[in-house]
Motif scaffolding. Structure first.
Motif, PDB file in Angstrom:
ATOM      1  N   GLY A 350      34.671  70.032  45.020  1.00 46.72           N
ATOM      2  CA  GLY A 350      33.345  69.438  45.081  1.00 46.72           C
ATOM      3  C   GLY A 350      32.301  70.311  44.424  1.00 46.72           C
ATOM      4  N   GLN A 351      32.399  71.625  44.624  1.00 46.57           N
ATOM      5  CA  GLN A 351      31.427  72.535  44.017  1.00 46.57           C
ATOM      6  C   GLN A 351      31.527  72.521  42.498  1.00 46.57           C
ATOM      7  OE1 GLN A 351      28.909  74.380  45.661  1.00 46.57           O
ATOM      8  NE2 GLN A 351      28.256  74.479  43.522  1.00 46.57           N
ATOM      9  N   VAL A 352      32.744  72.414  41.971  1.00 42.37           N
ATOM     10  CA  VAL A 352      32.914  72.333  40.513  1.00 42.37           C
ATOM     11  C   VAL A 352      32.176  71.117  39.966  1.00 42.37           C
ATOM     12  CG1 VAL A 352      34.568  71.960  38.652  1.00 42.37           C
ATOM     13  CG2 VAL A 352      35.096  73.599  40.459  1.00 42.37           C
ATOM     14  N   HIS A 353      32.351  69.964  40.615  1.00 41.10           N
ATOM     15  CA  HIS A 353      31.681  68.745  40.152  1.00 41.10           C
ATOM     16  C   HIS A 353      30.154  68.878  40.258  1.00 41.10           C
ATOM     17  CE1 HIS A 353      35.429  66.709  39.601  1.00 41.10           C
ATOM     18  NE2 HIS A 353      35.752  66.722  40.879  1.00 41.10           N
ATOM     19  N   ILE A 354      29.678  69.544  41.310  1.00 34.35           N
ATOM     20  CA  ILE A 354      28.236  69.743  41.475  1.00 34.35           C
ATOM     21  C   ILE A 354      27.693  70.638  40.361  1.00 34.35           C
ATOM     22  CG2 ILE A 354      26.495  70.827  42.962  1.00 34.35           C
ATOM     23  CD1 ILE A 354      28.245  69.865  45.363  1.00 34.35           C
ATOM     24  N   LEU A 373      28.365  63.782  39.987  1.00 35.29           N
ATOM     25  CA  LEU A 373      27.889  63.693  41.367  1.00 35.29           C
ATOM     26  C   LEU A 373      28.743  62.728  42.180  1.00 35.29           C
ATOM     27  CD1 LEU A 373      23.993  63.614  40.945  1.00 35.29           C
ATOM     28  CD2 LEU A 373      25.443  65.540  41.615  1.00 35.29           C
ATOM     29  N   LEU A 374      29.130  61.625  41.567  1.00 34.23           N
ATOM     30  CA  LEU A 374      29.994  60.670  42.268  1.00 34.23           C
ATOM     31  C   LEU A 374      31.362  61.284  42.543  1.00 34.23           C
ATOM     32  CD1 LEU A 374      29.121  57.352  40.373  1.00 34.23           C
ATOM     33  CD2 LEU A 374      28.397  58.033  42.669  1.00 34.23           C
ATOM     34  N   ASP A 375      31.867  62.099  41.616  1.00 27.46           N
ATOM     35  CA  ASP A 375      33.135  62.799  41.850  1.00 27.46           C
ATOM     36  C   ASP A 375      33.000  63.762  43.024  1.00 27.46           C
ATOM     37  OD1 ASP A 375      34.509  61.526  39.789  1.00 27.46           O
ATOM     38  OD2 ASP A 375      34.032  63.085  38.311  1.00 27.46           O
ATOM     39  N   ALA A 376      31.868  64.477  43.078  1.00 28.77           N
ATOM     40  CA  ALA A 376      31.647  65.392  44.198  1.00 28.77           C
ATOM     41  C   ALA A 376      31.575  64.629  45.510  1.00 28.77           C
ATOM     42  CB  ALA A 376      30.345  66.181  43.973  1.00 28.77           C
ATOM     43  N   GLN A 377      30.906  63.491  45.502  1.00 28.80           N
ATOM     44  CA  GLN A 377      30.808  62.669  46.703  1.00 28.80           C
ATOM     45  C   GLN A 377      32.180  62.176  47.146  1.00 28.80           C
ATOM     46  OE1 GLN A 377      29.267  58.697  46.195  1.00 28.80           O
ATOM     47  NE2 GLN A 377      28.038  58.833  48.086  1.00 28.80           N
ATOM     48  N   ARG A 378      33.005  61.835  46.178  1.00 28.16           N
ATOM     49  CA  ARG A 378      34.336  61.301  46.492  1.00 28.16           C
ATOM     50  C   ARG A 378      35.221  62.351  47.146  1.00 28.16           C
ATOM     51  NH1 ARG A 378      38.586  62.050  43.464  1.00 28.16           N
ATOM     52  NH2 ARG A 378      37.291  62.541  41.641  1.00 28.16           N
ATOM     53  N   ALA A 380      34.244  65.530  48.354  1.00 31.63           N
ATOM     54  CA  ALA A 380      33.641  66.389  49.383  1.00 31.63           C
ATOM     55  C   ALA A 380      32.323  65.785  49.848  1.00 31.63           C
ATOM     56  CB  ALA A 380      33.420  67.800  48.838  1.00 31.63           C
ATOM     57  N   PRO A 381      32.370  64.652  50.540  1.00 30.48           N
ATOM     58  CA  PRO A 381      31.129  63.933  50.841  1.00 30.48           C
ATOM     59  C   PRO A 381      30.140  64.704  51.692  1.00 30.48           C
ATOM     60  CG  PRO A 381      33.024  62.967  51.999  1.00 30.48           C
ATOM     61  CD  PRO A 381      33.567  63.944  51.014  1.00 30.48           C
ATOM     62  N   GLN A 382      30.575  65.353  52.760  1.00 25.78           N
ATOM     63  CA  GLN A 382      29.615  66.045  53.615  1.00 25.78           C
ATOM     64  C   GLN A 382      28.976  67.229  52.894  1.00 25.78           C
ATOM     65  OE1 GLN A 382      30.882  66.904  57.655  1.00 25.78           O
ATOM     66  NE2 GLN A 382      32.096  65.039  57.745  1.00 25.78           N
ATOM     67  N   GLN A 383      29.762  67.970  52.151  1.00 25.12           N
ATOM     68  CA  GLN A 383      29.214  69.090  51.388  1.00 25.12           C
ATOM     69  C   GLN A 383      28.193  68.600  50.366  1.00 25.12           C
ATOM     70  OE1 GLN A 383      31.683  72.547  49.911  1.00 25.12           O
ATOM     71  NE2 GLN A 383      31.490  71.455  47.978  1.00 25.12           N
ATOM     72  N   THR A 384      28.508  67.507  49.680  1.00 25.99           N
ATOM     73  CA  THR A 384      27.625  66.970  48.645  1.00 25.99           C
ATOM     74  C   THR A 384      26.312  66.475  49.246  1.00 25.99           C
ATOM     75  OG1 THR A 384      29.556  66.325  47.343  1.00 25.99           O
ATOM     76  CG2 THR A 384      27.476  65.256  46.794  1.00 25.99           C
ATOM     77  N   ARG A 385      26.386  65.872  50.412  1.00 19.29           N
ATOM     78  CA  ARG A 385      25.213  65.254  51.041  1.00 19.29           C
ATOM     79  C   ARG A 385      24.121  66.272  51.362  1.00 19.29           C
ATOM     80  NH1 ARG A 385      24.708  60.274  53.738  1.00 19.29           N
ATOM     81  NH2 ARG A 385      23.448  60.211  55.637  1.00 19.29           N
ATOM     82  N   TYR A 386      24.501  67.515  51.666  1.00 16.12           N
ATOM     83  CA  TYR A 386      23.521  68.516  52.097  1.00 16.12           C
ATOM     84  C   TYR A 386      23.337  69.648  51.092  1.00 16.12           C
ATOM     85  CZ  TYR A 386      24.510  66.036  56.388  1.00 16.12           C
ATOM     86  OH  TYR A 386      24.679  65.044  57.315  1.00 16.12           O
ATOM     87  N   HIS A 387      23.753  69.436  49.846  1.00 21.03           N
ATOM     88  CA  HIS A 387      23.709  70.503  48.847  1.00 21.03           C
ATOM     89  C   HIS A 387      22.389  70.426  48.078  1.00 21.03           C
ATOM     90  CE1 HIS A 387      24.872  73.316  45.777  1.00 21.03           C
ATOM     91  NE2 HIS A 387      26.073  73.469  46.304  1.00 21.03           N
ATOM     92  N   GLN A 389      21.482  71.694  45.258  1.00 21.11           N
ATOM     93  CA  GLN A 389      21.666  71.482  43.818  1.00 21.11           C
ATOM     94  C   GLN A 389      21.882  70.007  43.516  1.00 21.11           C
ATOM     95  OE1 GLN A 389      23.902  74.712  41.929  1.00 21.11           O
ATOM     96  NE2 GLN A 389      25.017  73.126  40.810  1.00 21.11           N
ATOM     97  N   VAL A 390      22.549  69.298  44.416  1.00 22.07           N
ATOM     98  CA  VAL A 390      22.734  67.853  44.255  1.00 22.07           C
ATOM     99  C   VAL A 390      21.389  67.159  44.293  1.00 22.07           C
ATOM    100  CG1 VAL A 390      23.677  65.775  45.346  1.00 22.07           C
ATOM    101  CG2 VAL A 390      25.081  67.841  45.156  1.00 22.07           C
ATOM    102  N   ARG A 391      20.573  67.530  45.250  1.00 19.85           N
ATOM    103  CA  ARG A 391      19.264  66.885  45.384  1.00 19.85           C
ATOM    104  C   ARG A 391      18.391  67.137  44.152  1.00 19.85           C
ATOM    105  NH1 ARG A 391      17.168  66.375  51.390  1.00 19.85           N
ATOM    106  NH2 ARG A 391      19.082  65.646  52.364  1.00 19.85           N
ATOM    107  N   GLU A 392      18.421  68.361  43.652  1.00 24.84           N
ATOM    108  CA  GLU A 392      17.610  68.669  42.485  1.00 24.84           C
ATOM    109  C   GLU A 392      18.086  67.875  41.265  1.00 24.84           C
ATOM    110  OE1 GLU A 392      14.520  70.983  40.483  1.00 24.84           O
ATOM    111  OE2 GLU A 392      14.923  70.087  42.432  1.00 24.84           O
ATOM    112  N   THR A 393      19.402  67.732  41.120  1.00 29.98           N
ATOM    113  CA  THR A 393      19.940  66.948  40.005  1.00 29.98           C
ATOM    114  C   THR A 393      19.547  65.489  40.131  1.00 29.98           C
ATOM    115  OG1 THR A 393      21.821  68.469  39.795  1.00 29.98           O
ATOM    116  CG2 THR A 393      22.047  66.302  38.776  1.00 29.98           C
TER     117      THR A 393
END
Length: 417
Positions: A350-354, A373-378, A380-387, A389-393
């Motif tokens: 998930g971190q790689v995709h982020i 981002l969709l790959d990260a969500q797929r 590692a959903p919980q990690q992606t939701r609170y990251h 860097q995801v929000r900034e992107t």
């Protein structure tokens, strides 16, 4: 939606800057940044990179989490996750209190099974399930460690501290993750295992990376490598040493020492050639990296390093380091050649995709950024939701889109924008 976007990192930097009575030029000079770049970040024309956030935080005398808006309490409350943090905090506070007569712990091997199960939940990014189960197991491990004083019991407790470190950091409670690192150092002193002691210093160095204390992190890394000199030869030592070089590489990038960072990455790659890809499944499988049949609990305690190390993770850290150096085109090229192996922990995948989403964004490949981002969500959903860097992107993608796209709007709502 526009109001929510305007509350993000650039606006927070501008707000804290005004609180300090600084002009953009004044903050840029204190943070060793270009005024032009700072201006673009503050007005939302450019995403805030982790190194810029850390530099501004140091110059403003605040924590990076303050500029990131972490922890995302409203979203955590909506997901009923905020109530899981206090029991972890209370469990971490039990370390120095000695044996609790009200706790009836299970045998050490049963607790090792529990530690392994919860650690796997974290690597699978099922953070909520791990957070629910951790405090009670930690209380039992504390009782066993104080009652027996056995190094294996303290080693087991250090592994649970590592779990607490990961959970609290991923939910944005970075101060609490630093407490977990310090508790791990306390336990590792009593475990009398140099590689475990090195792990605790590595955790502390990672906490410094997140808080922008890069010079302190560098000193901690040096201590961790000195500990590793006394560890037994083998895959465990090589994987641990290589992982420490990866952390050092990111610290040096954030310090502005690209050449030193490249040296650490090269050294990590050398160790990766010796170990191959080391994953939690390999630590615990039928063919662990090192057979220790006479001391299975001890091996499992040391195996709680749970370093996800090897050629794949070195490549993943190269992507992150290149992105931190604003060499996003090269980061994308490394990502295009990276093949994530089947069974690689979702936490790392998930971190790689982020990271790739950030580099795609900076190279103007908005569709590719959103796919990442969709790959990260797929995976590692919980990690992606609170990251953050995801929000900034996502903020930048929303600002740049010519017309509102339903899928991006839904994703933005999902992460709390």
């Amino acid at each position: 939606m526009a109001d929510e976007i305007d509350k993000f990192i650039g606006a927070r930097i501008a707000e804290r800057r005004a609180d300090r009575g600084l002009t953009q030029q004044g903050l840029a000079m204190r943070a060793h940044l270009s005024k032009s770049i700072l201006s673009k970040v503050e007005c939302g024309q450019r995403p805030a990179s982790p190194e810029l956030v850390a530099a501004c935080a140091r110059a403003l005398g605040v924590m990076p989490a303050d500029l990131l808006g972490q922890p995302y309490i409203d979203k955590l409350r909506a997901d009923q996750l905020d109530v899981l943090i206090q029991p972890i905090r209370e469990a971490l506070n039990l370390h120095n209190l000695g044996l609790d007569p009200d706790v009836r712990p299970r045998p050490l091997d049963r607790l090792a099974d529990e530690r392994d199960r919860i650690s796997l939940l974290v690597h699978q990014t099922d953070l909520k399930a791990a957070a629910v189960d951790l405090p009670a197991v930690m209380a039992e491990a504390i009782a066993v460690a104080h009652a027996s004083g056995h190094p294996a019991a303290w080693a087991l407790l250090a592994g649970l501290d590592r779990v607490a470190f990961n959970i609290t950091a991923k939910f944005g409670f970075h101060d609490l993750s630093l407490v977990a690192a310090s508790r791990a150092e306390y336990a590792c002193e009593r475990a009398q295992d140099p590689s475990l002691a090195a792990m605790a210093k590595w955790m502390h160095a990672i906490a410094c990376l997140r808080s922008g204390e890069f010079d302190t992190g560098k000193r901690l890394h040096a201590v961790s490598l000195r500990y590793m000199e006394d560890a037994e030869d083998g895959v465990e030592r090589d994987a641990a040493t290589g992982q420490m070089h990866l952390a050092a590489a990111l610290l040096e990038v954030r310090r502005g020492s690209a050449d030193v960072a490249a040296g650490h990455l090269d050294e990590a790659e050398r160790y990766a050639g010796l170990t191959g890809d080391v994953t939690p499944q390999r630590w615990l499988g039928a063919d662990p990296p090192e057979e220790r049949p006479t001391d299975r609990i001890g091996f499992r305690a040391r195996g709680v390093h749970w370093y996800v190390f090897g050629p794949t993770n070195v490549a993943a850290h190269r992507i992150s380091a290149l992105a931190d150096q604003n060499d996003h085109a090269k980061a994308v090229r490394v990502g295009e050649s990276l093949r994530i192996p089947t069974g690689w922990p979702p936490m790392r995948a998930g971190q790689v995709h982020i990271d790739l989403a950030r580099s795609h964004l900076w190279t103007g490949r908005d569709d590719a950024a959103f796919r990442s981002l969709l790959d990260a969500q797929r995976v590692a959903p919980q990690q992606t939701r609170y990251h953050p860097q995801v929000r900034e992107t996502v903020v930048q993608l929303r600002k740049r889109e010519r017309q509102s796209r339903g899928t991006l709007s839904h994703f933005a709502e999902w992460v709390g924008i």
